[in-house]
Enzyme design. Structure first.
Site, mmCIF file in Angstrom:
data_model
loop_
_atom_site.group_PDB
_atom_site.id
_atom_site.type_symbol
_atom_site.label_atom_id
_atom_site.label_comp_id
_atom_site.label_asym_id
_atom_site.label_seq_id
_atom_site.Cartn_x
_atom_site.Cartn_y
_atom_site.Cartn_z
ATOM 1 N N ARG A 214 -4.374 0.351 13.702
ATOM 2 C CA ARG A 214 -4.793 -1.236 13.635
ATOM 3 C C ARG A 214 -5.670 -1.449 12.246
ATOM 4 N NH1 ARG A 214 -1.723 -1.720 16.824
ATOM 5 N NH2 ARG A 214 -1.842 -2.680 18.888
ATOM 6 N N GLU A 243 -2.276 -10.139 8.978
ATOM 7 C CA GLU A 243 -0.890 -9.777 8.544
ATOM 8 C C GLU A 243 -0.212 -11.137 8.612
ATOM 9 O OE1 GLU A 243 0.055 -6.472 11.601
ATOM 10 O OE2 GLU A 243 -0.919 -5.190 10.597
ATOM 11 N N HIS A 262 3.511 -2.932 8.906
ATOM 12 C CA HIS A 262 3.510 -2.896 10.153
ATOM 13 C C HIS A 262 4.852 -2.355 10.784
ATOM 14 C CE1 HIS A 262 0.959 -4.207 13.669
ATOM 15 N NE2 HIS A 262 1.684 -3.164 14.324
#
Length: 292
Positions: A214, A243, A262
């Protein structure tokens, strides 16, 4: 699977595109923030199903007050993809693959020794968090030649650590001793920005930081400063606090970094397994069966 229960599945980019919010019984989500105002849009909601392991983007406490079941999908096999990605980031950084590729394309040759390239033999891996993904990551790093694994995880018992040949240490010691520090902790109030200036200053200048967990675990400005000052050899970052990251994010200009979007969880096979596992859990909830 949902059709067998007489339930229609819709894929939408915005809740405003849903015709009747009162008819919604289940939400499938990945990165969307499911907070109180979002939950209140759906008066008859019974389950929120997250595509993934963490549920930090869902207000679980409020959902539980409403009697809404919140599920994740830790069993779909992403530990293989994420741990592979963690190792790939480390190898690309430590073997200087980006700069070697750039120099060869520019017509340069036989200058690889101008950059330090660390070996893996008898190196030490530090894991912050020790769930399924971290365990898979440890296995892969050991195959590279890492001989010691240090762990920070309050849930890990000494008997389990002994059985799995890992060592429980304080986080300060982990930073001092590790050649690679890989993050696998959940994001919550106690772990937000746990990696900041103080801890980063204790790391070996030859160490690499890998984050496939994270983004909020790391103070990104502090990490950028540490990289610019040579307190770390490099960082592989797959997750960001915001993000996509803002163009002003300090890590975008930090040296010796590899940044990915990601994507550590992803493979075509993983998506199929993930969607299947998520649907199975929602069917169990809506069928009044036990969830896993």
């Amino acid at each position: 699977m949902l059709a067998q229960l007489g339930i229609e599945f819709q894929h939408v980019s915005d809740c405003a595109l849903i015709d009747d919010l009162e008819d919604v019984l289940a939400l499938f989500v990945r990165q969307e923030i499911i907070d109180k105002p979002m939950l209140d849009l759906f008066p008859n909601l019974k389950v929120v199903q997250r595509y993934g392991v963490g549920v930090d983007n869902v207000n679980v406490e409020y959902a539980n007050k409403r009697g809404i079941v919140v599920c994740n999908t830790p069993q779909y096999g992403q530990q293989h993809e994420v741990s592979n990605h963690a190792v790939a980031l480390y190898l690309a950084l430590s073997r200087r693959l980006l700069t070697r590729d750039r120099d060869v394309r520019a017509g340069k040759w036989d200058i690889g020794q101008a950059e330090p390239i660390a070996g893996c033999r008898d190196a030490t891996l530090g894991l912050i968090g020790y769930g399924q993904i971290a365990r898979a990551t440890a296995k892969r790093f050991r195959s590279l030649g890492f001989s010691s694994v240090l762990v920070v995880d309050p849930a890990l018992t000494h008997s389990t650590a002994t059985a799995e040949d890992v060592q429980i240490v304080a986080i300060e010691e982990l930073f001092k001793r590790s050649d690679v520090i890989s993050l696998h902790a959940p994001l919550n109030a106690s772990t937000k920005h746990m990696i900041g200036t103080q801890l980063l200053s204790k790391a070996k200048p030859s160490a690499f930081l890998i984050n496939v967990s994270r983004g909020g675990l790391v103070d990104e400005n502090a990490l950028s400063d540490a990289l610019n000052m040579g307190q770390l050899a490099g960082a592989g970052i797959d997750v960001f606090e915001t993000e996509p990251p803002n163009t002003s994010n300090a890590l975008l200009g930090a040296p010796n970094t590899i940044l990915t979007d990601h994507v550590a969880w992803y493979s075509e096979a993983a998506v199929t397994n993930l969607q299947t596992a998520a649907a199975e859990q929602v069917v169990r909830v809506l069928s009044n069966e036990n969830t896993i």
